[in-house]
Design an enzyme around this catalytic site. Structure first.
Site, PDB file in Angstrom:
ATOM      1  N   CYS A 115       9.795   1.401   3.290  1.00  0.00           N
ATOM      2  CA  CYS A 115      10.648   0.239   3.586  1.00  0.00           C
ATOM      3  C   CYS A 115      12.093   0.649   3.791  1.00  0.00           C
ATOM      4  CB  CYS A 115      10.525  -0.808   2.501  1.00  0.00           C
ATOM      5  SG  CYS A 115      11.226  -0.267   0.948  1.00  0.00           S
ATOM      6  N   PHE A 157       0.791  -1.233   0.000  1.00  0.00           N
ATOM      7  CA  PHE A 157       0.000   0.000   0.000  1.00  0.00           C
ATOM      8  C   PHE A 157       0.823   1.283   0.000  1.00  0.00           C
ATOM      9  CE2 PHE A 157       0.888  -0.229   4.569  1.00  0.00           C
ATOM     10  CZ  PHE A 157       1.089   1.111   4.881  1.00  0.00           C
TER      11      PHE A 157
HETATM   12  P1  NAD Z   1       1.279  -6.772   2.960  1.00  0.00           P
HETATM   13  O1  NAD Z   1       2.248  -7.887   3.022  1.00  0.00           O
HETATM   14  O2  NAD Z   1       0.168  -6.730   3.939  1.00  0.00           O
HETATM   15  O3  NAD Z   1       0.556  -6.735   1.505  1.00  0.00           O
HETATM   16  C1  NAD Z   1       1.300  -6.770   0.307  1.00  0.00           C
HETATM   17  C2  NAD Z   1       0.465  -7.467  -0.768  1.00  0.00           C
HETATM   18  O4  NAD Z   1       0.252  -8.823  -0.391  1.00  0.00           O
HETATM   19  C3  NAD Z   1      -0.900  -6.833  -0.982  1.00  0.00           C
HETATM   20  O5  NAD Z   1      -1.151  -6.764  -2.372  1.00  0.00           O
HETATM   21  C4  NAD Z   1      -1.845  -7.795  -0.258  1.00  0.00           C
HETATM   22  O6  NAD Z   1      -3.096  -7.883  -0.909  1.00  0.00           O
HETATM   23  C5  NAD Z   1      -1.139  -9.118  -0.340  1.00  0.00           C
HETATM   24  N1  NAD Z   1      -1.351  -9.948   0.838  1.00  0.00           N
HETATM   25  C6  NAD Z   1      -1.430  -9.531   2.139  1.00  0.00           C
HETATM   26  N2  NAD Z   1      -1.574 -10.584   2.958  1.00  0.00           N
HETATM   27  C7  NAD Z   1      -1.579 -11.694   2.178  1.00  0.00           C
HETATM   28  C8  NAD Z   1      -1.710 -13.078   2.453  1.00  0.00           C
HETATM   29  N3  NAD Z   1      -1.834 -13.552   3.686  1.00  0.00           N
HETATM   30  N4  NAD Z   1      -1.669 -13.946   1.408  1.00  0.00           N
HETATM   31  C9  NAD Z   1      -1.513 -13.481   0.155  1.00  0.00           C
HETATM   32  N5  NAD Z   1      -1.412 -12.168  -0.167  1.00  0.00           N
HETATM   33  C10 NAD Z   1      -1.437 -11.287   0.834  1.00  0.00           C
HETATM   34  O7  NAD Z   1       2.129  -5.417   2.980  1.00  0.00           O
HETATM   35  P2  NAD Z   1       1.578  -3.918   3.125  1.00  0.00           P
HETATM   36  O8  NAD Z   1       1.103  -3.711   4.516  1.00  0.00           O
HETATM   37  O9  NAD Z   1       0.682  -3.597   1.984  1.00  0.00           O
HETATM   38  O10 NAD Z   1       2.934  -3.095   2.895  1.00  0.00           O
HETATM   39  C11 NAD Z   1       3.830  -2.783   3.933  1.00  0.00           C
HETATM   40  C12 NAD Z   1       4.961  -3.774   3.967  1.00  0.00           C
HETATM   41  O11 NAD Z   1       5.654  -3.770   2.721  1.00  0.00           O
HETATM   42  C13 NAD Z   1       6.006  -3.406   5.014  1.00  0.00           C
HETATM   43  O12 NAD Z   1       6.438  -4.586   5.651  1.00  0.00           O
HETATM   44  C14 NAD Z   1       7.125  -2.795   4.194  1.00  0.00           C
HETATM   45  O13 NAD Z   1       8.405  -2.867   4.790  1.00  0.00           O
HETATM   46  C15 NAD Z   1       7.056  -3.619   2.939  1.00  0.00           C
HETATM   47  N6  NAD Z   1       7.670  -2.955   1.811  1.00  0.00           N
HETATM   48  C16 NAD Z   1       8.871  -3.453   1.371  1.00  0.00           C
HETATM   49  C17 NAD Z   1       9.515  -2.827   0.312  1.00  0.00           C
HETATM   50  C18 NAD Z   1      10.847  -3.339  -0.168  1.00  0.00           C
HETATM   51  O14 NAD Z   1      11.331  -2.906  -1.194  1.00  0.00           O
HETATM   52  N7  NAD Z   1      11.472  -4.294   0.525  1.00  0.00           N
HETATM   53  C19 NAD Z   1       8.947  -1.725  -0.309  1.00  0.00           C
HETATM   54  C20 NAD Z   1       7.703  -1.263   0.167  1.00  0.00           C
HETATM   55  C21 NAD Z   1       7.078  -1.895   1.231  1.00  0.00           C
END
Ligand code: NAD
Length: 403
Positions: A195, A63
């Site tokens: 991140c 998000f």
């Molecule tokens: P999230 O893991 O909740 O969601 C990411 C995606 O996965 C979404 O599209 C969601 O629909 C899907 N998803 C969520 N739970 C799932 C499940 N149980 N099974 C299958 N799909 C699922 O992450 P978020 O809250 O949207 O984003 C924040 C996180 O992303 C933080 O941990 C942040 O550090 C990380 N992030 C990492 C980077 C990087 O480059 N390493 C960049 C941006 C964000």
């Protein structure tokens, strides 16, 4: 050479070492000379490598950067000849709809770039779909790990970027005024939902007290409010649920022995009483072994720790489970060099608070922050989105007929 030319023995030996070095490097010529074009590897035999599209690729996004993150993958996948399905976060579906309104104007053949919305079930459908050959995922580490495993089990290639807990190390020789400003921007910019955000500061030696005083002041004076107001420096966190989680982690840190020297809980923003606001928070004295010290908070919370020397600081950085980014603030080249080589993270900042790589570098990540090998952006992306094929051809001279 010494007898003939007169130079001392040490210089003669040094010269010869340099000559030998060239022979060793030249032994690598088969690899060094290799392009993607035809190579005459033996009499009448050529060997070439071609790159072809992987097929249908899926991008699953988080998000926090709804417009940018899909572009770590989308243009490369497209340029390499693939078709793409993008699934944005269900919490921010609108930004990609705007992007798709523009993509529509490109008049690409139908089905080349596709948008699907949804949550977990849609992700599982993409992971299990036999036509999809590659998965690019960005999100939390638990989901990244899960997606990587399920994609790999289905025989897909996968690159899965996960969460972070980024440390910044402040040495006593750093410019502390500039450092506290940069660290505050890193920790509290994007409401800490980045991140590459600094989430803990490790001060070394005499940097401790002055940095701590400066960062408190920066945290307390940051303007929080409605993002549409140009004077606002920090908006709300993504949801009320997220606000509760962040405030719960601050309370847990306090119960684990920390002090909230700037406490951003229970923020009330006039006119937005129901908004999910958490003001900048600075905590001190959190034991390094406590649970919160190892939990990604993903909110505007900076935890300040203190150690006596750079070796202890690097040990603390490497004791963390994540490996997205670590930054050092110093005016010493020797310390910068030591840090850059010894920290176990994918992105290193030296006097930089958010070490985000330009698009021609890979967006790296290590340990619990990345699952896979090839990253998004740049050359890595080209390799990820293409299938290498190596062709050996035999065309002996005698097969050349005159017409
Ligand atoms: P999230 O893991 O909740 O969601 C990411 C995606 O996965 C979404 O599209 C969601 O629909 C899907 N998803 C969520 N739970 C799932 C499940 N149980 N099974 C299958 N799909 C699922 O992450 P978020 O809250 O949207 O984003 C924040 C996180 O992303 C933080 O941990 C942040 O550090 C990380 N992030 C990492 C980077 C990087 O480059 N390493 C960049 C941006 C964000």
């Amino acid at each position: 050479m010494t007898l003939e030319q007169g130079k001392p023995l040490a210089e003669s030996r040094g010269e010869l070492r340099r000559a030998i070095e060239n022979v060793e490097v030249a032994c690598g010529t088969p690899v060094l000379i290799q392009g993607y074009n035809s190579e005459d590897i033996a009499a009448g035999i050529d060997e070439i490598m071609i790159r072809q599209p992987v097929g249908v690729c899926a991008i699953i996004a988080p998000f926090n950067f709804p417009a940018m993150i899909p572009f770590w993958f989308l243009p490369y996948a497209l340029a390499c000849g693939n078709t793409i399905v993008i699934k944005p976060s269900e919490r921010v579906p609108l930004a990609m709809q705007q992007v798709f309104a523009l993509i529509e104007k490109l008049k690409l053949p139908s089905g080349v770039v596709n948008l699907v919305n949804g949550g977990r079930d849609v992700v599982n459908a993409l992971l299990d779909h036999p036509t999809i050959r590659a998965i690019s995922f960005v999100g939390s580490s638990a989901t990244a790990n899960y997606v990587y495993g399920r994609a790999a089990a289905a025989g897909k290639r996968a690159q899965c970027a996960g969460g972070a807990k980024n440390p910044v190390v402040v040495l006593p020789d750093a410019d502390l005024a500039a450092t506290s400003e940069i660290v505050a921007d890193s920790a509290f910019g994007c409401a800490g939902q980045r991140c590459l955000a600094a989430s803990w500061a490790i001060t070394v030696g005499e940097a401790g007290r002055p940095f701590s005083d400066a960062i408190r002041e920066k945290a307390a004076s940051r303007v929080t409010g409605n993002g549409l107001d140009e004077t606002v420096q920090m908006g709300p966190v993504i949801t009320g649920e997220s606000r509760s989680r962040i405030e719960g982690l601050i309370a847990k840190a306090i119960s684990e022995g920390a002090r909230a020297v700037v406490d951003g809980r229970n923020a009330k923003i006039s006119g937005f009483e129901k908004g999910s606001f958490v003001r900048p928070t600075v905590i001190e004295g959190l034991p390094a072994a406590s649970e919160v010290a190892h939990t990604e908070i993903f909110g505007p919370v900076l935890s300040v720790h203190h150690v006596e020397n750079i070796d202890d600081a690097i040990a603390l950085v490497n004791a963390g489970e994540y490996g997205n980014m670590a930054s050092l603030f110093t005016t010493s080249g020797a310390h910068a060099r030591k840090f850059r080589y010894e920290v176990e993270v994918g992105n290193v900042g030296i006097n930089v608070g958010v070490a985000a790589p330009m698009a021609f570098f890979p967006f790296s990540g290590a340990r619990k922050s990345f699952f896979g090998d090839l990253h998004g952006q740049g050359r890595d992306a080209i390799e990820f989105f293409t299938q290498e094929k190596v062709v050996v051809e035999r065309w002996p001279k005698q097969w050349t007929r005159k017409f």
